[in-house]
Scaffold this motif. Structure first.
Motif, PDB file in Angstrom:
ATOM      1  N   SER A 224      52.555  14.586  44.568  1.00 27.12           N
ATOM      2  CA  SER A 224      52.038  15.159  43.327  1.00 27.12           C
ATOM      3  C   SER A 224      50.521  15.038  43.264  1.00 27.12           C
ATOM      4  N   TYR A 311      58.613  17.670  45.113  1.00 28.72           N
ATOM      5  CA  TYR A 311      57.244  18.186  45.074  1.00 28.72           C
ATOM      6  C   TYR A 311      56.873  18.977  46.326  1.00 28.72           C
ATOM      7  N   THR A 314      56.309  22.812  46.361  1.00 30.43           N
ATOM      8  CA  THR A 314      55.062  23.256  45.740  1.00 30.43           C
ATOM      9  C   THR A 314      53.854  22.894  46.595  1.00 30.43           C
ATOM     10  N   TRP A 460      62.624  17.845  35.586  1.00 30.36           N
ATOM     11  CA  TRP A 460      61.687  18.401  36.562  1.00 30.36           C
ATOM     12  C   TRP A 460      60.814  19.474  35.923  1.00 30.36           C
ATOM     13  N   ASP A 462      56.335  21.091  36.216  1.00 30.25           N
ATOM     14  CA  ASP A 462      55.091  21.142  36.972  1.00 30.25           C
ATOM     15  C   ASP A 462      53.911  20.859  36.045  1.00 30.25           C
ATOM     16  N   PRO A 463      53.634  19.597  35.707  1.00 31.84           N
ATOM     17  CA  PRO A 463      54.277  18.375  36.217  1.00 31.84           C
ATOM     18  C   PRO A 463      55.562  18.038  35.462  1.00 31.84           C
TER      19      PRO A 463
END
Length: 593
Positions: A224, A311, A314, A460, A462-463
């Motif tokens: 992240s 993560y 992404t 979950w 993003d973030p």
């Protein structure tokens, strides 16, 4: 010239590192004997400490005798001795040949942080493990021998104990102790770890590292963090290019006197040629991601096991879809595995660093659980891992669940699965159920409200974030619900230093909430009892569940059917932040109806 010097000066360290690696691999053929020797070394090293003398711990003990004298425990077993270490009574926990260097901080199951001692002997083993990881990675990707490393780390000396012992991050200590020749391999200077404002620190890292064309390896613990720095680079691409061209540091990221003079000189270097190269990259792609800044990128080193693996999807395209090599299972308390291949979270148990024991997952929590040594594990089975370390932790239950995926010679290969049943961990925060209960209790008592049953779970995004689930009958006022969520989030930050850090650095979004129709917890409890067994009287409602899919399943399997049965369809409440997948709940309900 500097690159040539690095190549010549690095030959001897590489030779030594390969010798350490060969010795480690040879030891994996004798797992049982190596672990017995490691236990004897640890017990001998600290035999003169108060902790060891009170319990009769000496290097002559067999593993069975050691177990009889020390029960399985957690940090509370050694906390009183650590408190004495903090005041300078080093003999409380450590032997005279085991010098205390620093403390790393980790969140505990209570409001008090854990101060984990780091000694010179601990650091020696820790560095050997990292060196073995590094030389394997570089030999597997030969270009890395001529490329530079971008490592994101934190300061080891953030504050000091009453006795003057530094407290911070062990990665910063490793960096501070590197030789000048080894430091030539790194694209960002050690002084950056001294910056405390998260975004200014990341921008300073980019400002210096973007001037280096030859970064081949990017490293940090959590993927992240790599996503964050990639997005910052793209968002601030024009500012970054202008600063590099003009030899400036944008005032939004200038911390004034907080920036050491040597670091400021690096932050105000000018390179108009490099700025032009970055401008062309933006013209071609429309972005300035790490893949555009460092087209020679070869490898990323991050954790890949457990929930952080989510993560990677992404992260990969931002860095050019390069191979990923897992860091290995590590924590403030110790390094446990050394992965020697890309694209797997499995690593060889680091049997020369600590003494390891294992409790089968189904045995954990029993009054007298079965405890196994490393050579006794079965492939395909899950275990809780226990650590005994040179830094004074004995039979320490770190609450990590691992799976034995096979063996390298006679030594198990382990992959991290998740924290224990009562701990959630999306991005390193290690939030415990007791902390969640304490936070909610504090806020409800302060406000004199009764929330009834609630469950917090990770969601979950993003973030990502945490979500509190509550039946709507206990919260009729949306404004009150919003303010309770904010207060609970603030209290969690007070109770858990790592949750606070992840919120501060925007790796976690604020706590949000989902209001459920009345009766949801009744149907949930009934299905849980049917699945797990036990009587109604024995049922304990979970206040924290670490399952990333819990929120969605709770809505789909329990809340939605209840609302379908109501004569009037009501829109479910979803409060406290950006609307995620449950924001479409009312549409799903209409479709189902």
């Amino acid at each position: 010239m500097l690159r040539a010097l690095r190549g010549i000066g690095g030959a001897l360290p590489r030779y030594r590192t390969r010798r350490h690696l060969q010795a480690f691999l040879a030891s994996t053929r004798r797992c049982r004997e190596t672990q017995a020797a490691t236990l004897a070394q640890i017990l001998t090293l600290n035999a003169a400490s108060d902790f060891s003398r009170e319990r009769g711990l000496t290097g002559s003990l067999t593993a069975a005798e050691f177990r009889r004298r020390i029960p399985v425990g957690d940090f509370e077993t050694v906390r009183p001795y650590v408190e004495r270490l903090k005041t300078g009574e080093f003999s409380a926990l450590l032997g005279p040949q085991n010098r205390l260097l620093m403390f790393t901080l980790s969140s505990g199951t209570t409001a008090e942080s854990k101060y984990i001692p780091i000694t010179d002997q601990f650091l020696k083993s820790y560095r050997h493990g990292w060196q073995s990881w590094g030389i394997c990675a570089m030999d597997a990707h030969r270009k890395l021998h001529q490329q530079d490393i971008l490592q994101l780390a934190s300061d080891y000396d953030q504050f000091r104990t009453p006795a003057g012992t530094p407290c911070g991050n062990i990665s910063g200590l490793v960096g501070a102790m590197q030789s000048p020749v080894v430091r030539l391999m790194y694209a960002a200077p050690q002084e950056i770890t001294k910056l405390t404002e998260p975004e200014a620190k990341q921008y300073a890292t980019l400002r210096i590292a973007a001037m280096n064309r030859h970064v081949g390896l990017v490293m940090t613990a959590n993927p992240s963090t790599l996503i964050q720095i990639a997005r910052l680079a793209d968002r601030e691409r024009q500012t970054l290019i202008r600063d590099i061209a003009d030899g400036t540091l944008d005032r939004r990221f200038d911390l004034g006197e907080a920036i050491p003079p040597g670091l400021r000189r690096r932050l105000t270097r000018r390179d108009r040629v490099r700025a032009k190269e970055l401008e062309r990259a933006v013209e071609q792609t429309g972005h300035l991601y790490p893949r555009d800044i460092w087209p020679e990128l070869t490898l990323a080193g991050v954790w890949t096991g457990g929930s952080v693996g989510a993560y990677l999807e992404t992260m990969r395209p931002l860095y050019g879809n390069i191979p990923v090599r897992d860091h290995g299972l590590s924590a403030s308390e110790g390094r446990m595995t050394i992965p020697l291949q890309d694209e797997t979270s499995a690593g060889i148990l680091d049997i020369g660093s600590h003494y390891f024991e294992f409790i089968p997952e189904e045995e954990h929590g029993k009054p007298d659980p079965l405890v196994l040594e490393a050579h006794e594990l079965e492939a395909g089975r899950n275990y809780f891992i226990l650590l005994t370390t040179v830094s004074g932790l004995y039979r320490y239950d770190i609450r990590d669940v691992v799976r034995c995926s096979g063996y390298h010679e006679t030594t198990p290969l382990l992959e991290f699965l998740h924290k224990g049943a009562h701990i959630a961990n999306i991005t390193g925060e290690k939030l415990s159920e007791s902390q969640v209960v304490s936070a909610v209790k504090t806020i409800t008592q302060r406000r004199q409200v009764d929330l009834g049953h609630f469950t917090v779970s990770p969601v979950w995004g993003d973030p990502p974030r945490y979500r509190m689930h509550l039946e709507s009958v206990h919260m009729p006022d949306d404004a009150v619900w919003q303010s309770i969520l904010r207060d609970v989030d603030t209290e969690l930050q007070r109770l858990n230093c790592e949750y606070h850090e992840k919120r501060k650095t925007a790796r976690l979004e604020p706590l949000d909430g989902q209001l459920l129709p009345p009766g949801t917890w009744h149907t949930f409890a009934r299905s849980r009892q049917n699945r797990l067994g036990g009587s109604v009287e024995q049922y304990k409602h979970p206040c924290l569940l670490p399952d990333l899919q819990f929120s969605e399943r709770l809505w789909r399997d329990h809340a939605l059917p209840l609302m379908q049965n109501e004569s009037t369809v009501r829109r479910p409440h979803f409060l406290g932040g950006r609307r995620g997948s449950l924001a479409t709940a009312n549409d799903e309900l209409q479709d189902a109806s």
